[in-house]
Structures are given as C-alpha cells and as structure tokens.
Design an enzyme around this catalytic site. Structure first.
Site, short mmCIF file in Angstrom:
data_model
loop_
_atom_site.label_atom_id
_atom_site.label_comp_id
_atom_site.label_asym_id
_atom_site.label_seq_id
_atom_site.Cartn_x
_atom_site.Cartn_y
_atom_site.Cartn_z
N THR A 89 0.81 -1.22 0.00
CA THR A 89 0.00 0.00 0.00
C THR A 89 0.85 1.27 0.00
O THR A 89 0.32 2.36 -0.25
CB THR A 89 -0.89 0.04 1.26
OG1 THR A 89 -0.01 0.02 2.40
CG2 THR A 89 -1.82 -1.16 1.34
N ASP A 113 19.78 9.06 1.74
CA ASP A 113 19.01 8.40 2.79
C ASP A 113 19.61 8.79 4.14
O ASP A 113 20.72 8.36 4.48
CB ASP A 113 19.03 6.88 2.60
CG ASP A 113 18.09 6.19 3.57
OD1 ASP A 113 18.27 6.35 4.80
OD2 ASP A 113 17.15 5.51 3.12
N ASP A 173 20.61 5.86 6.54
CA ASP A 173 21.83 5.16 6.09
C ASP A 173 23.07 6.00 6.36
O ASP A 173 24.11 5.48 6.76
CB ASP A 173 21.75 4.85 4.60
CG ASP A 173 20.88 3.63 4.32
OD1 ASP A 173 20.64 2.84 5.26
OD2 ASP A 173 20.43 3.47 3.16
N1 URA Z 1 14.09 9.96 3.52
C1 URA Z 1 15.44 10.15 3.39
O1 URA Z 1 16.23 9.67 4.20
N2 URA Z 1 15.86 10.87 2.32
C2 URA Z 1 15.04 11.43 1.44
O2 URA Z 1 15.49 12.09 0.50
C3 URA Z 1 13.65 11.22 1.60
C4 URA Z 1 13.20 10.48 2.65
#
Ligand code: URA
Length: 205
Positions: free
Chosen positions: A104, A196, A199
């Site tokens: 979803t 991210d 990360d």
């Molecule tokens: N979450 C992230 O860590 N980076 C993005 O660009 C969007 C959502």
C-alpha cells in the site's frame, strides 16, 4: 513553515549534503545543526516568573512553563536528539517507529513509547527529511491521541509536496526546516537532498 536561516546551519548542512562526507562527520554536523534548530523551534515557548536567591540577593528569573517532549521518528530522527537535548536538557523523550508497507506504500506504526508529560505538553517531532509527508502526518495523528497542548515538527531538509501534505492534514502544527529543496524523485527521495538520512547517520550503506 518556518525556514531557519543561519550561517552555521547552512555550513553544516552543506557538509551533510556532500556524498563524500563520512558517517561520523555526518552525525556530528547533524548534531550541531540540531542544536541551532532547537534554539529557533523553542523561541516562542512561554516561561513563568520565579524567585531565585543569588549569593547576593533575591532575583526574579524565568522557567520553562510547559513540559517539552521530543519525539524522534525512528530511525533517522535519532540523529537529531543529541543536539536538541543539549539545547533543552530538561526535555523528556518519546519514540515512534514507522515503516512503509510495501503493497500500500502507507506508513505503519511498529513502536511507540511516550512519557506521561505528553498529555498537555509541547511535543517536538524530529525527522531530518520531510519528503512525501505521509509518515509525519500519520505520526501527528497518533500523537494527537495523547492530547498534547501543542505539536511542532522539525526537519532539516523538506520539499513543497511534503510541506503541503502535512499542512493540509494538520494546519495547527508548526513546521520548521533548515531548507526547502526542489522536488521528490520517482523513489520519493528529496532532490538534491542528502540521500538516505538513516543510512548516512548509521553507516548502513
Ligand atoms: N528519507 C530520506 O532519508 N531521504 C530522502 O530524500 C527522503 C526520505
């Protein structure tokens, strides 16, 4: 949406955007930057007058009036907690975990734990990225069930789509960010953004 402009914030954010910045430097910049964000996000908080006794005489001082509860959204929000805690050492901390359901694409809560001060307190939700806004809006839905006095949300980088979505769902929530970027890409990452955030904070890629 309040954009927090400050040369030190812009400096740290630029280091964070650089793909060659390693995880420990990224974390350090996020922590420093979060301290300055906290300063701005709390600028309109109310205080109450109190008497204190200095070594010389009595003085009238001020104390924060309403309990403050920081709520980082797991996991990237954790990267903002230390900076906020340095600025607001008396804040309580709750946690909320959300993941995106594959079919979803909707955010689903998997963890939530809040201090009792959330009721009638001032909640500051922390997530470095305001992308689609769906996770943030869902988090606010959940937090409202605990009847806080006020909710604020603070990000580092956001985009128009996310700001519009959250503002439409929750016009009463104050939004703060250090930057508004151009757009979302097809994978819902902010462009240019910083990649991210989870990360990069935790070195998982
Ligand atoms: N979450 C992230 O860590 N980076 C993005 O660009 C969007 C959502």
């Amino acid at each position: 949406m309040k954009i927090i402009n400050h040369p030190l914030i812009a400096h740290q954010l630029t280091i964070m955007r650089d793909k060659n910045t390693n995880s420990s430097t990224f974390r350090l910049c996020l922590r420093c930057l979060s301290f300055f964000l906290a300063y701005e996000v709390t600028a309109n908080l109310k205080t109450k007058k109190i008497k204190v006794h200095t070594p010389i005489s009595m003085a009238i001082g001020e104390k924060n009036k309403t309990p403050i509860v920081l709520v980082p959204i797991l996991r990237a929000g954790l990267g903002m907690v230390d900076g906020f805690k340095e600025a607001i050492p008396f804040a309580r901390i709750g946690h909320i975990g959300m993941y995106r359901e594959e079919k979803t694409q909707q955010p689903v809560q998997y963890y939530a734990k809040f201090p009792k001060q959330i009721k009638n307190g001032i909640v500051i939700i922390l997530d470095p990225m305001l992308a689609t806004g769906k996770t943030i809006a869902r988090t606010i839905d959940l937090i409202k069930k605990y009847h806080p006095q006020k909710i604020k949300f603070c990000s580092v980088v956001s985009c128009r789509e996310g700001i519009e979505y959250v503002s439409k769902c929750h016009p009463d929530v104050e939004l703060y960010t250090a930057a508004i970027d151009k757009k979302l890409n097809k994978n819902k990452y902010i462009v240019p953004g910083l990649g991210d955030a989870g990360d990069r904070i935790f070195g998982t890629k």
